[in-house]
Design an enzyme around this catalytic site. Structure first.
Site, PDB file in Angstrom:
ATOM      1  N   ASN A  99      11.119   2.698   3.617  1.00 21.50           N
ATOM      2  CA  ASN A  99      11.499   1.998   4.661  1.00 21.50           C
ATOM      3  C   ASN A  99      12.367   3.068   5.851  1.00 21.50           C
ATOM      4  O   ASN A  99      12.722   3.049   6.731  1.00 21.50           O
ATOM      5  CB  ASN A  99      12.529   1.045   4.377  1.00 21.50           C
ATOM      6  CG  ASN A  99      11.186   0.075   3.739  1.00 21.50           C
ATOM      7  OD1 ASN A  99      10.587  -0.305   4.338  1.00 21.50           O
ATOM      8  ND2 ASN A  99      11.639  -0.350   2.465  1.00 21.50           N
TER       9      ASN A  99
ATOM     10  N   HIS B 283       0.671  -0.358   0.793  1.00 27.00           N
ATOM     11  CA  HIS B 283       1.536  -0.532  -0.461  1.00 27.00           C
ATOM     12  C   HIS B 283       0.362  -0.675  -1.087  1.00 27.00           C
ATOM     13  O   HIS B 283      -0.962  -1.526  -1.139  1.00 27.00           O
ATOM     14  CB  HIS B 283       1.665  -2.008  -0.028  1.00 27.00           C
ATOM     15  CG  HIS B 283       3.222  -2.663  -0.252  1.00 27.00           C
ATOM     16  ND1 HIS B 283       2.945  -2.550   1.725  1.00 27.00           N
ATOM     17  CD2 HIS B 283       4.798  -2.409   0.521  1.00 27.00           C
ATOM     18  CE1 HIS B 283       4.019  -2.921   2.389  1.00 27.00           C
ATOM     19  NE2 HIS B 283       5.056  -2.687   1.277  1.00 27.00           N
TER      20      HIS B 283
ATOM     21  N   ASP C 137      -2.895  -2.926   4.279  1.00 29.81           N
ATOM     22  CA  ASP C 137      -2.182  -2.791   5.232  1.00 29.81           C
ATOM     23  C   ASP C 137      -2.222  -0.710   5.322  1.00 29.81           C
ATOM     24  O   ASP C 137      -1.488  -0.028   6.041  1.00 29.81           O
ATOM     25  CB  ASP C 137      -1.008  -3.090   4.246  1.00 29.81           C
ATOM     26  CG  ASP C 137      -0.564  -2.330   3.732  1.00 29.81           C
ATOM     27  OD1 ASP C 137      -0.766  -1.781   2.298  1.00 29.81           O
ATOM     28  OD2 ASP C 137       1.123  -3.480   3.458  1.00 29.81           O
TER      29      ASP C 137
ATOM     30  N   SER D 132       9.712  -2.467  -1.655  1.00 23.10           N
ATOM     31  CA  SER D 132       8.253  -3.320  -1.554  1.00 23.10           C
ATOM     32  C   SER D 132       7.537  -2.744  -2.594  1.00 23.10           C
ATOM     33  O   SER D 132       6.729  -3.223  -4.016  1.00 23.10           O
ATOM     34  CB  SER D 132       7.980  -3.373  -0.612  1.00 23.10           C
ATOM     35  OG  SER D 132       7.756  -2.200   0.014  1.00 23.10           O
TER      36      SER D 132
ATOM     37  N   GLY E  56      11.927  -4.359   1.838  1.00 28.05           N
ATOM     38  CA  GLY E  56      12.361  -3.813   3.053  1.00 28.05           C
ATOM     39  C   GLY E  56      13.715  -3.023   3.187  1.00 28.05           C
ATOM     40  O   GLY E  56      14.086  -2.211   3.997  1.00 28.05           O
TER      41      GLY E  56
END
Length: 203
Positions: free
Chosen positions: A92, A176, A173, A27, A64
């Site tokens: 991830n 990112h 968040d 991502s 993801g």
């Protein structure tokens, strides 16, 4: 007459073919939460074009994806025009607490397959969240440098260098990068990407 025609052909300048680089990632590469042109691959392409490089960067980021996921889709991602690859996977794996040994095995296979295709590589490493413990952090953080050395690829130790933990450069968040953060990543990747272009025979 044939000799004259040959001289004419040699005198006509040939336009260099645009060099295509594939950025394989998750991502962060895909630019989750950003417009496509704000993701770091697009920003990096813009930076390099402004420096006179005839290149195109294909955004191969899939939100993801783990290292194993990137390996699973590698072959069909490598279209014929790709002449160099940026590998920016693994975030991830750490976020899910996957075994570093498994992540390293997948990375080793990715780099081996790219070497088999004679594609130059820029590997961007990552760092594990510190809440996973010191042992996990050391095992995870070191696997990227080890594989970069083993395969002789260009190596950027931390994809989020200068961006991680800075609230002004990240989305709410805290994971990112925002558009400004993606720009920081792109600018910091320019020197090594120029080395990648040179290895691929581009300009």
């Amino acid at each position: 007459i044939l000799a004259f025609l040959l001289l004419l052909v040699l005198a006509v300048p040939v336009r260099a073919e645009t060099l295509t680089i594939l950025a394989v990632g998750d991502s962060i590469t895909a630019g989750l939460g950003l417009d496509a042109e704000a993701a770091f691959p697009s920003r990096l392409e813009k930076e390099l074009r402004e420096k006179g490089h005839d290149i195109r960067i294909v955004n191969g980021g899939v939100s993801g994806d783990t290292m194993a996921d990137g390996l699973a889709r590698l072959d069909w991602s490598l279209t014929p025009e790709v002449r160099a690859v940026i590998v920016a996977l693994g975030a991830n794996d750490a976020l899910r607490g996957l075994a570093p040994e498994a992540t390293e095995k997948s990375l080793d296979t990715i780099l081996s397959r790219l070497a088999d295709r004679r594609l130059p590589v820029l590997l961007a490493g990552l760092k594990a969240p510190r809440n996973l413990g010191e042992d996990y952090g050391v095992a995870y953080d070191e696997l990227f440098a080890r594989q970069a050395s083993r395969h002789g690829v260009l190596y950027y130790p931390f994809l989020l260098d200068g961006v991680a933990t800075d609230p002004h450069l990240n989305q709410p968040d805290g994971i990112h990068p925002n558009a400004e953060g993606a720009g920081v990543i792109a600018r910091r990747l320019v020197p090594l990407t120029e080395a990648l272009i040179a290895r691929a025979g581009g300009k």
